[in-house]
Scaffold this motif. Structure first.
Motif, mmCIF file in Angstrom:
data_model
loop_
_atom_site.group_PDB
_atom_site.id
_atom_site.type_symbol
_atom_site.label_atom_id
_atom_site.label_comp_id
_atom_site.label_asym_id
_atom_site.label_seq_id
_atom_site.Cartn_x
_atom_site.Cartn_y
_atom_site.Cartn_z
ATOM 1 N N SER A 1 -39.301 10.524 -14.735
ATOM 2 C CA SER A 1 -39.222 11.921 -14.952
ATOM 3 C C SER A 1 -40.171 13.213 -15.904
ATOM 4 C CB SER A 1 -38.824 11.614 -16.735
ATOM 5 O OG SER A 1 -38.844 12.487 -17.412
ATOM 6 N N PHE A 2 -39.562 14.130 -15.040
ATOM 7 C CA PHE A 2 -40.952 14.552 -15.394
ATOM 8 C C PHE A 2 -41.645 15.349 -16.677
ATOM 9 C CE2 PHE A 2 -38.730 17.122 -11.449
ATOM 10 C CZ PHE A 2 -39.361 17.488 -10.682
ATOM 11 N N GLN A 3 -41.361 14.558 -16.975
ATOM 12 C CA GLN A 3 -41.290 15.137 -18.889
ATOM 13 C C GLN A 3 -42.308 13.524 -18.793
ATOM 14 O OE1 GLN A 3 -39.358 17.235 -21.045
ATOM 15 N NE2 GLN A 3 -40.539 17.125 -22.840
ATOM 16 N N CYS A 4 -42.280 12.350 -18.513
ATOM 17 C CA CYS A 4 -43.109 11.116 -18.841
ATOM 18 C C CYS A 4 -43.700 10.932 -18.673
ATOM 19 C CB CYS A 4 -41.959 10.319 -18.018
ATOM 20 S SG CYS A 4 -42.757 8.376 -17.754
ATOM 21 N N GLY A 5 -44.696 10.308 -19.460
ATOM 22 C CA GLY A 5 -46.283 10.560 -19.233
ATOM 23 C C GLY A 5 -46.530 9.378 -17.854
ATOM 24 N N GLY A 6 -45.437 8.434 -18.050
ATOM 25 C CA GLY A 6 -46.320 7.220 -17.448
ATOM 26 C C GLY A 6 -45.762 7.860 -15.880
ATOM 27 N N CYS A 7 -44.710 8.502 -15.419
ATOM 28 C CA CYS A 7 -43.984 9.128 -14.242
ATOM 29 C C CYS A 7 -45.235 10.150 -13.760
ATOM 30 C CB CYS A 7 -42.799 9.898 -14.781
ATOM 31 S SG CYS A 7 -41.801 8.679 -15.091
ATOM 32 N N THR A 8 -45.901 10.664 -14.503
ATOM 33 C CA THR A 8 -47.289 11.326 -14.703
ATOM 34 C C THR A 8 -48.340 10.865 -13.758
ATOM 35 O OG1 THR A 8 -46.253 13.467 -15.699
ATOM 36 C CG2 THR A 8 -48.465 13.582 -15.164
ATOM 37 N N THR A 9 -48.751 10.161 -14.827
ATOM 38 C CA THR A 9 -49.470 8.897 -14.233
ATOM 39 C C THR A 9 -49.546 8.319 -12.725
ATOM 40 O OG1 THR A 9 -50.255 8.809 -16.721
ATOM 41 C CG2 THR A 9 -50.673 6.840 -15.161
ATOM 42 N N GLY B 1 -45.276 10.081 8.604
ATOM 43 C CA GLY B 1 -43.964 9.981 9.438
ATOM 44 C C GLY B 1 -43.705 8.106 8.815
ATOM 45 N N ASP B 2 -45.013 7.794 8.561
ATOM 46 C CA ASP B 2 -44.371 6.121 7.808
ATOM 47 C C ASP B 2 -43.462 5.799 6.698
ATOM 48 O OD1 ASP B 2 -46.297 5.375 10.315
ATOM 49 O OD2 ASP B 2 -47.598 5.663 9.132
ATOM 50 N N ILE B 3 -43.105 6.408 5.998
ATOM 51 C CA ILE B 3 -42.724 6.673 4.427
ATOM 52 C C ILE B 3 -41.216 7.811 4.831
ATOM 53 C CG2 ILE B 3 -44.040 5.473 2.974
ATOM 54 C CD1 ILE B 3 -44.768 7.120 1.614
ATOM 55 N N LYS B 4 -40.438 7.383 4.141
ATOM 56 C CA LYS B 4 -39.256 8.292 3.873
ATOM 57 C C LYS B 4 -39.642 8.243 1.979
ATOM 58 C CE LYS B 4 -35.140 7.798 3.770
ATOM 59 N NZ LYS B 4 -33.935 7.069 3.728
ATOM 60 N N TYR B 5 -40.247 8.929 1.130
ATOM 61 C CA TYR B 5 -40.054 9.266 -0.191
ATOM 62 C C TYR B 5 -38.978 9.547 -0.877
ATOM 63 C CZ TYR B 5 -41.974 9.310 -4.588
ATOM 64 O OH TYR B 5 -42.112 9.690 -6.115
ATOM 65 N N ILE B 6 -38.527 9.124 -1.884
ATOM 66 C CA ILE B 6 -37.149 9.651 -2.964
ATOM 67 C C ILE B 6 -36.986 9.647 -3.810
ATOM 68 C CG2 ILE B 6 -34.500 9.663 -2.560
ATOM 69 C CD1 ILE B 6 -34.619 8.428 -0.429
ATOM 70 N N GLU B 7 -37.490 10.782 -4.455
ATOM 71 C CA GLU B 7 -37.545 10.978 -6.666
ATOM 72 C C GLU B 7 -36.204 11.351 -6.627
ATOM 73 O OE1 GLU B 7 -40.865 12.315 -9.301
ATOM 74 O OE2 GLU B 7 -40.782 11.635 -7.925
ATOM 75 N N LYS B 8 -36.241 10.062 -7.593
ATOM 76 C CA LYS B 8 -34.927 10.858 -7.994
ATOM 77 C C LYS B 8 -35.037 11.055 -10.084
ATOM 78 C CE LYS B 8 -32.375 8.455 -4.866
ATOM 79 N NZ LYS B 8 -30.778 8.000 -5.015
ATOM 80 N N GLN B 9 -34.418 11.910 -10.542
ATOM 81 C CA GLN B 9 -34.921 12.468 -11.639
ATOM 82 C C GLN B 9 -33.850 11.718 -12.930
ATOM 83 O OE1 GLN B 9 -37.718 14.386 -12.817
ATOM 84 N NE2 GLN B 9 -38.436 14.181 -10.534
ATOM 85 N N ILE B 10 -34.262 11.283 -13.381
ATOM 86 C CA ILE B 10 -33.996 10.668 -14.418
ATOM 87 C C ILE B 10 -33.255 11.541 -15.773
ATOM 88 C CG2 ILE B 10 -33.138 8.883 -16.104
ATOM 89 C CD1 ILE B 10 -33.946 7.189 -13.755
ATOM 90 N N ASP B 11 -31.993 11.946 -16.097
ATOM 91 C CA ASP B 11 -32.276 12.478 -17.551
ATOM 92 C C ASP B 11 -32.465 11.722 -19.012
ATOM 93 O OD1 ASP B 11 -32.199 14.928 -19.591
ATOM 94 O OD2 ASP B 11 -29.584 14.360 -19.098
ATOM 95 N N ILE B 12 -33.204 12.084 -19.389
ATOM 96 C CA ILE B 12 -34.191 11.354 -20.744
ATOM 97 C C ILE B 12 -34.066 12.396 -21.905
ATOM 98 C CG2 ILE B 12 -35.409 9.557 -21.746
ATOM 99 C CD1 ILE B 12 -36.930 8.808 -19.059
ATOM 100 N N LYS B 13 -32.265 12.228 -22.479
ATOM 101 C CA LYS B 13 -32.380 12.479 -23.731
ATOM 102 C C LYS B 13 -33.137 13.162 -24.533
ATOM 103 C CE LYS B 13 -28.606 12.898 -22.003
ATOM 104 N NZ LYS B 13 -28.168 13.779 -20.923
ATOM 105 N N ARG B 14 -34.733 12.368 -24.856
ATOM 106 C CA ARG B 14 -35.451 12.987 -25.428
ATOM 107 C C ARG B 14 -36.076 13.979 -25.430
ATOM 108 N NH1 ARG B 14 -36.995 7.459 -24.111
ATOM 109 N NH2 ARG B 14 -39.477 7.534 -22.932
#
Length: 187
Positions: free
Chosen positions: A46-54, A70-83
């Motif tokens: 979550s972009f707004q999550c402090g732990g995610c930022t850390t 070329g060693d990794i494919k990175y996928i960031e999946k943003q979860i909508d957290i209502k708060r």
């Protein structure tokens, strides 16, 4: 941990059956790196999550290094957290260039302390230089990602998986790089 791996496999198999195909091309989330990279990292965040930022601050440089090699494919999946009021807003308003630029992803996390205090969605969009119109694909992605979250029974973010194995959210840069190198050395 193996329970989550089994759930990921079950989700993928279910999607294949429902779509009538033998392989599933999951295109949800923010994707970086080669599709055929030997290591796949999926990070529910979550972009707004402090732990995610850390976590991004700790690992971002290493992740970029392995994407570039070329060693990794990175996928960031943003979860909508209502708060979090601006949680899905950013992902919904990222354009094609922004979504494919790992440096833009890093900038969003690096500037979290600034945009998180803004008073309106319009201010956040302007501050980050995002598109005014919502990206319809990203809106559908958020719905799919939130279903994955429920099926995986994720209780918190960040939740990072390296080749399907969940890693601790407090993994250090050194531990992360050692894990990646161990996997690469077994290839």
């Amino acid at each position: 941990m193996s329970n989550n791996i089994n759930k990921v496999i079950l989700i993928i198999m279910s999607m294949a059956i429902l779509s009538g195909c033998s392989t599933v091309e999951d295109t949800t989330g923010i994707r970086y790196g080669k599709e055929n990279a030997p290591i796949e990292i999926v990070n529910y965040s979550s972009f707004q999550c402090g732990g995610c930022t850390t976590l991004h601050e700790e690992l971002g440089e290493s992740i970029k290094k392995y994407i570039d090699s070329g060693d990794i494919k990175y996928i960031e999946k943003q979860i909508d957290i209502k708060r979090f009021g601006y949680d899905d807003l950013i992902y919904k308003h990222m354009n094609v260039d922004q979504i494919s630029d790992f440096d833009k992803l890093s900038e969003i996390y690096e500037k979290q302390n600034e945009w998180i205090t803004l008073e309106s969605p319009a201010e956040v969009i302007e501050f980050l230089g995002l598109e005014q119109e919502e990206n319809k694909k990203h809106i559908k992605d958020i719905e799919k990602i939130n279903k994955e979250k429920m099926e995986l029974e994720l209780k918190e973010v960040p939740a990072m998986f390296i080749n399907g194995e969940e890693v601790p959210s407090n993994i250090s840069k050194e531990e992360f790089e050692n894990k990646i190198e161990d996997i690469l050395n077994k290839e």
